[in-house]
Design an enzyme around this catalytic site. Structure first.
Site, PDB file in Angstrom:
ATOM      1  N   GLN A   1      10.150  15.809 -49.550  1.00 25.34           N
ATOM      2  CA  GLN A   1       9.902  14.364 -49.451  1.00 25.34           C
ATOM      3  C   GLN A   1       8.835  13.874 -50.424  1.00 25.34           C
ATOM      4  O   GLN A   1       8.601  12.674 -50.518  1.00 25.34           O
ATOM      5  CB  GLN A   1       9.494  13.986 -48.013  1.00 25.34           C
ATOM      6  CG  GLN A   1      10.557  14.284 -46.968  1.00 25.34           C
ATOM      7  CD  GLN A   1      11.812  13.425 -47.115  1.00 25.34           C
ATOM      8  OE1 GLN A   1      11.842  12.424 -47.845  1.00 25.34           O
ATOM      9  NE2 GLN A   1      12.874  13.815 -46.434  1.00 25.34           N
TER      10      GLN A   1
ATOM     11  N   CYS B   1      15.636  16.461 -37.599  1.00 22.02           N
ATOM     12  CA  CYS B   1      15.428  17.902 -37.853  1.00 22.02           C
ATOM     13  C   CYS B   1      13.963  18.274 -37.698  1.00 22.02           C
ATOM     14  O   CYS B   1      13.433  19.088 -38.465  1.00 22.02           O
ATOM     15  CB  CYS B   1      15.929  18.313 -39.231  1.00 22.02           C
ATOM     16  SG  CYS B   1      17.661  17.991 -39.484  1.00 22.02           S
TER      17      CYS B   1
ATOM     18  N   ASP C   1       6.597  22.560 -48.890  1.00 25.76           N
ATOM     19  CA  ASP C   1       7.908  21.939 -48.780  1.00 25.76           C
ATOM     20  C   ASP C   1       7.788  20.553 -49.424  1.00 25.76           C
ATOM     21  O   ASP C   1       7.240  19.622 -48.834  1.00 25.76           O
ATOM     22  CB  ASP C   1       8.273  21.846 -47.295  1.00 25.76           C
ATOM     23  CG  ASP C   1       9.515  20.992 -47.059  1.00 25.76           C
ATOM     24  OD1 ASP C   1      10.000  20.356 -48.009  1.00 25.76           O
ATOM     25  OD2 ASP C   1       9.979  20.965 -45.904  1.00 25.76           O
TER      26      ASP C   1
ATOM     27  N   HIS D   1       9.846  20.117 -40.927  1.00 25.56           N
ATOM     28  CA  HIS D   1      11.305  20.065 -40.823  1.00 25.56           C
ATOM     29  C   HIS D   1      11.780  21.442 -40.356  1.00 25.56           C
ATOM     30  O   HIS D   1      11.149  22.448 -40.662  1.00 25.56           O
ATOM     31  CB  HIS D   1      11.849  19.746 -42.223  1.00 25.56           C
ATOM     32  CG  HIS D   1      13.322  19.496 -42.281  1.00 25.56           C
ATOM     33  ND1 HIS D   1      14.242  20.517 -42.342  1.00 25.56           N
ATOM     34  CD2 HIS D   1      14.037  18.347 -42.321  1.00 25.56           C
ATOM     35  CE1 HIS D   1      15.453  20.003 -42.416  1.00 25.56           C
ATOM     36  NE2 HIS D   1      15.363  18.679 -42.406  1.00 25.56           N
TER      37      HIS D   1
ATOM     38  N   LYS E   1      17.714  14.347 -52.976  1.00 25.42           N
ATOM     39  CA  LYS E   1      16.773  13.347 -52.458  1.00 25.42           C
ATOM     40  C   LYS E   1      16.065  12.606 -53.592  1.00 25.42           C
ATOM     41  O   LYS E   1      15.173  11.802 -53.359  1.00 25.42           O
ATOM     42  CB  LYS E   1      15.729  14.012 -51.547  1.00 25.42           C
ATOM     43  CG  LYS E   1      16.321  14.566 -50.247  1.00 25.42           C
ATOM     44  CD  LYS E   1      15.229  15.078 -49.355  1.00 25.42           C
ATOM     45  CE  LYS E   1      15.730  15.995 -48.266  1.00 25.42           C
ATOM     46  NZ  LYS E   1      16.475  15.328 -47.200  1.00 25.42           N
TER      47      LYS E   1
END
Ligand code: 7TS
Length: 406
Positions: free
Chosen positions: A198, A361, A195, A119, A221
Site C-alpha cells: 500500500q 484480509c 510489506d 494483511h 496496485k
C-alpha cells in the site's frame, strides 16, 4: 490537481447502475491507463518470445525488455542494483519467499514480530514459519490507530530474528516510521521485512534510505497488470537465500543427482516468468514517474483533506484509525450507524460508487478494533473532488434510505 489524468483510463468512462462510475476500491486494485494497455499490446504484437533461452531476434528483444523492466523497478525504489529485484506474482509471493527463507534460519525460542494491523499475507507465512521451527510469533499493538512504538521497543530483544510490518495499513491508512524501525530492528541483529503493497503506489520509496532488508509489493496496485510483483532484498541476503521454486530458467548445470543455480536474480525465477507483466509494470512506473511520486502523494493528501470534514459532518459515521489527518493516507475505513457494511457498499454501488466492504484480509485487526467489518473507500491519482462529493452524497442517500432523513 491531477484530475485531468482520468481521461487516460478508459475503464473509468462508463455508466454503472445508471450512474457514472466512481472507482474507490484502489487499495484492492487500481485501473490501468491506456499507456500501459498500449505497451502490453505492443509487446505481444512485436516482441513476444521466451526470455533467456533463444538466440533468435525476438527472444533477444523480449529478454531486453524484461531486463530493462527490472532496471526500471530498481531505479523506482532506489535499489543499489537490479540484481536485488526479484519478479514475483505479487506481495503475497514475496512475503512467502522471505518467510520460507526464515524457516531455514529460525530455531525454537527465536522470535518473529509482526503487528495486529497486518494483511493476512503478512501473517500466515509467519505463522507457518513459526509452527515449523518452534519460534514464537509476537504482535505489536496500536495506539491512536498507529503502530505503538513503545510496544515494539518492548517486544524487540536479542531473541528477535525477523520483524515484518506493513509500511501502510490497508485498512487504517497509517504510515509506519520504517526508517526509525529499521534502526531499532538492526540494533538487536534482526532483519526487517516490509510489506510495501500500500505504500509503493502512493509515495516515494527509497529502500536504501529506509535501510530495509526485504521489501515486497504488487504491480496491480500501482497501475500495472495483475500477476506481477516485486521482492526487493539486499544483495548479501539474497545470496544467502535458497531458491523457493526449482525448474527451468533458474539453473546453471543439472546433473542426475544435483543441480547448480544461476546467479542473482535469476536463481529465484524458475519457469517462464510473467514477461508481459514485467513490461507492463515498467510502463506503469514510467507513467507514475511522469507525474512524479511527490505529486501522487500530494494529490491524495488534498483529496483526503477535502473529504474529511464532509465525512465528519455525517451523523453516525465512524472512521477507524488515526483522527490526525497528517498521519493518514488515501484509505478510509468507516461504518455508518448500525448498518451492515455490505448493505452500505451495495447501496453505494447503486449510485455507481465502487468501495469494498468486509474484513479486508485483516481479521486480527478487525477483532482488535472490535468491529466485524467495515466499508472502505480508497483513492488514487485519477480520483477527483467530484468523486469525493459523489461518495458523500451517496452515503447520505444510503443513510436516509435505511434510517429516514438526517
Ligand atoms: N499487503 C497489503 C498491505 C495489502 O493491502 C495486500 C492486498 C497484500 C499484502 C496482498 O497483495 P497481493 O497483490 O499479493 O494480493 N490488499 C488488498 C486489499 O486491501 N483489498 O484487496 C486486496
Amino acid at each position: 490537481m491531477l484530475e485531468e489524468c482520468k481521461s487516460d483510463f478508459p475503464i473509468l468512462d462508463q455508466i454503472v447502475n445508471d450512474e457514472p462510475l466512481v472507482y474507490l476500491d484502489n487499495a484492492a486494485t487500481t485501473q490501468k491507463p491506456q499507456q500501459v494497455l498500449d505497451v502490453l499490446a505492443d509487446y505481444y504484437q512485436k516482441d513476444n518470445a521466451n526470455v533467456h533461452r533463444g538466440v533468435h531476434t525476438l527472444s533477444e528483444r523480449s529478454t531486453a525488455r524484461y531486463e530493462a523492466a527490472r532496471q526500471t523497478v530498481a531505479d523506482f525504489i532506489r535499489a543499489k542494483s537490479s540484481k536485488e529485484i526479484l519478479f514475483t506474482r505479487g506481495t503475497t509471493t514475496g512475503l512467502n519467499w522471505v518467510a520460507q527463507f526464515a524457516r531455514d534460519l529460525l530455531q525454537a525460542d527465536d522470535e518473529v514480530i509482526i503487528s495486529v494491523q497486518e494483511h493476512h499475507s503478512n501473517i500466515i507465512p509467519w505463522q507457518q514459519a513459526c509452527q515449523k521451527t518452534g519460534a514464537k510469533l509476537r504482535y505489536v499493538t496500536l495506539k491512536n490507530g498507529e503502530l505503538d512504538m513503545d510496544v515494539l521497543k518492548e517486544v524487540l530483544s536479542e531473541k528477535t530474528k525477523f520483524v515484518s510490518l506493513a509500511h501502510i495499513s490497508n485498512v487504517l491508512g497509517s504510515v509506519a516510521p520504517i526508517k526509525e524501525i529499521a534502526e531499532l530492528v538492526h540494533a538487536v541483529g534482526a532483519y526487517l521485512v516490509v510489506d510495501g503493497a500500500q505504500s509503493t503506489p502512493h509515495m516515494v520509496i527509497d529502500v536504501q534510505d529506509l535501510d530495509v532488508d526485504f521489501f515486497a509489493f504488487s504491480g496491480h496496485k500501482m497501475l500495472g497488470p495483475t500477476g506481477i510483483g516485486v521482492l526487493y532484498g539486499k544483495q548479501e541476503l539474497l545470496e544467502l537465500m535458497s531458491p523457493v521454486e526449482f525448474g527451468g530458467e533458474m539453473i546453471e548445470f543439472v546433473y542426475e543427482q544435483y543441480a547448480t543455480w544461476k546467479e542473482l536474480p535469476w536463481k529465484f525465477e524458475a519457469g517462464t516468468p510473467n514477461i508481459a507483466g514485467a513490461v507492463g509494470l515498467a510502463a506503469a512506473i514510467d507513467y507514475l514517474n511522469d507525474i512524479g511520486m511527490e505529486h501522487v502523494q500530494q494529490h491524495e493528501e488534498e483529496l483526503i483533506a477535502y473529504i474529511w470534514p464532509k465525512l465528519q459532518a455525517i451523523p453516525g459515521l465512524t472512521i477507524y484509525g488515526s483522527q490526525d489527518l497528517s498521519k493518514r493516507t488515501g484509505v478510509i475505513a468507516f461504518n455508518l450507524d448500525n448498518l451492515h457494511p455490505h448493505d452500505v457498499a451495495t447501496a453505494l454501488d447503486y449510485e455507481g460508487v465502487a468501495v469494498r466492504a468486509g474484513h479486508h484480509c485483516a481479521q486480527p485487526l478487525l477483532r482488535y478494533l472490535q468491529v466485524p467489518a467495515t466499508v472502505r473507500a480508497s483513492f488514487y491519482i485519477y480520483n477527483t473532488k467530484a468523486d469525493c462529493d459523489k461518495l458523500v452524497e451517496a452515503i447520505i442517500k444510503t443513510k436516509e434510505f435505511f434510517n429516514g432523513p438526517i
